[in-house]
Motif scaffolding. Sequence first.
Motif, PDB file in Angstrom:
ATOM      1  N   SER A 274       0.767  -1.098   0.051  1.00 43.13           N
ATOM      2  CA  SER A 274       0.124  -0.017   0.012  1.00 43.13           C
ATOM      3  C   SER A 274       0.617   1.225   0.064  1.00 43.13           C
ATOM      4  CB  SER A 274      -0.824   0.023   1.152  1.00 43.13           C
ATOM      5  OG  SER A 274      -0.127   0.173   2.391  1.00 43.13           O
ATOM      6  N   GLY A 275       0.289   2.303   0.161  1.00 41.57           N
ATOM      7  CA  GLY A 275       0.957   3.677   0.083  1.00 41.57           C
ATOM      8  C   GLY A 275       1.355   4.230   1.655  1.00 41.57           C
TER       9      GLY A 275
ATOM     10  N   LEU B 162       7.007   1.903  -1.401  1.00 41.15           N
ATOM     11  CA  LEU B 162       5.574   1.661  -1.118  1.00 41.15           C
ATOM     12  C   LEU B 162       4.836   1.501  -2.626  1.00 41.15           C
ATOM     13  CD1 LEU B 162       4.989   5.369   0.648  1.00 41.15           C
ATOM     14  CD2 LEU B 162       5.116   3.039   1.591  1.00 41.15           C
ATOM     15  N   ASN B 163       3.767   0.802  -2.430  1.00 42.24           N
ATOM     16  CA  ASN B 163       2.789   0.398  -3.567  1.00 42.24           C
ATOM     17  C   ASN B 163       3.651  -0.588  -4.330  1.00 42.24           C
ATOM     18  OD1 ASN B 163       0.488   2.279  -2.973  1.00 42.24           O
ATOM     19  ND2 ASN B 163       1.901   3.796  -3.594  1.00 42.24           N
TER      20      ASN B 163
END
Length: 475
Positions: free
Chosen positions: A200-201, A227-228
Amino acid sequence: MTHYDLAIIGSGSGNSVITPEWDDRKVAVIDGGTFGGTCLNVGCIPTKMFVYPAQLAAQASEAARLGVDSRLEGVRWREIRDRIFGRIDSISEGGKRYRDEELENVTLYSEFVRFTGPHRLETASGAEITADQIVIAAGSRPVLPDIPGIDLPQVHTSDTVMRVEELPERVLILGGGYIAAEFGFVFSAFGSRVTMAVRSGALLRAQDETVSERFTEAAAGQWDLRLNTTVQSLVENPDGSVRAMLSGPAGASALDVDLILVATGRVPNTDRLDTAAAGFDLEPDRRLAVDEYQRVLSQGEPVPGIWALGDVSSEHQLKHVANLEARTVTHNLLHPDDLQAASHRFVPAAVFSHPQIASVGLTEVQARAYALEHGMDLVMAVQEYGSTAYGWAMEDVTGFVKLLADRTSGRLLGAHIMGHEASMLLQPLVQAMAFDLDAYTMARGQYWIHPALTEVVENALLSLGTDPQDTALRA
Ligand SMILES: Cc1cc2nc3c(=O)[nH]c(=O)nc-3n(C[C@H](O)[C@H](O)[C@H](O)COP(=O)(O)OP(=O)(O)OC[C@H]3O[C@@H](n4cnc5c(N)ncnc54)[C@H](O)[C@@H]3O)c2cc1C
Ligand SMILES: NC(=O)c1ccc[n+]([C@@H]2O[C@H](COP(=O)([O-])OP(=O)(O)OC[C@H]3O[C@@H](n4cnc5c(N)ncnc54)[C@H](O)[C@@H]3O)[C@@H](O)[C@H]2O)c1
């Protein structure tokens, strides 16, 4: 077939259920893993014993900001590891010996067990056990995502990573929760090159939004935070390292590392207990369903004599919650006509990373929804460590206290702290919530030592503006 008055599955928090009142009754303790369970052997205790030296190691580079030049000469991984486990392993062995050899009324089964009926168990070697009362304290285990190469020997979970022979030079951590945050700090402070792949972020997304956002920023300054990003595959290189194929916002990339730590959550051990054979109810996340007295449910009704506690049945996978539930079960087993409920109001938690995080109660998003639903006037304060004298002494630029409260009653709804010794600063706020102390009385009804860091809590409480006189003026 052997019959017992009490059978306990799991020697972690379950072990403390045996009080002297059971001395004249037959008790079985059954554990197929290491005696003492997760917290002692592979959880809270060894991790914090790694975090503390990591804090010492990190100080070397941070002191320069305050004009103190020091250098980290090195980290003796094996010495640290052996000191930690030298202490822990002997506690586990001593506990096992005590149960196995010194208590005549207690029989220890060092094997896994499963249910064949509500009051009937079968051990891995085929022994059959029945008991009037059964306490299920079988905990949880790490989840491994379905990624090609996940079974390579270089891939670890928290169960094994603390015992590796060498401090790995390059580490890839999968996940962005508690374990990732704590080990990301330990390995990077010790000098490993850490890459963290988070799908996820943000990190620690279950935390309050400000905490998650600001911790993510702080973590990105300490290790390579992707991230991501997901891990597509893991393949062993000829030199024994592992090539991880990552997929992130910039597309696919390859990363060579020496060790992979998977920290993608834990599942309750209900499947391995075959709780379905006993007809016990499960929550959607596969933990055992229990009522407020910790009685296991079947079709929504408590099953007489069957209890559960800790990770196997709790939505909080935390040792202090397991301990409280164990105390509740201990009482209820002995006092069937005076059952006590386990209180899960205001469960605090801390993430022992860098910075440290501690929280209790509602996050801002949850508090907004709660206030709307209950017609409350929500007030919020964010107080920086750097706004207090001790924060100046530390030249602190990341620490803060965030409080959420009901303006009218001054009652705290949530408290979130990020920074130096957050877990200690939080405790008086947990106390205020548990004993229903309003924010203004807490701030002004006692002395606060000057210029201790606790002044940041005092100032945050005052910044909420829940002074009863102010409230009267506003009304
Ligand atoms: C790396 C890590 C760090 C952590 N740090 C913290 C922290 O700082 N603070 C905190 O509050 N919490 C922390 N936790 C969480 C905490 O460790 C757990 O919430 C707690 O230990 C759960 O205790 P329990 O008694 O429910 O289960 P456990 O201690 O896991 O005991 C369960 C026992 O049951 C046995 N068992 C399982 N299935 C069977 C079976 N079928 N038959 C026989 N035996 C069986 C297992 O071998 C195990 O010994 C951490 C967890 C991890 C993994
Ligand atoms: N200080 C403490 O109290 C402490 C420390 C360590 C662990 N614990 C307990 O142990 C539990 C387990 O820790 P954890 O860090 O493994 O779990 P966690 O739930 O804290 O975090 C799991 C992380 O993995 C991610 N994830 C889940 N599935 C994934 C997948 N398939 N691919 C990629 N990412 C995935 C999640 O988004 C999340 O970021 C915690 O929830 C906590 O209750 C507590």
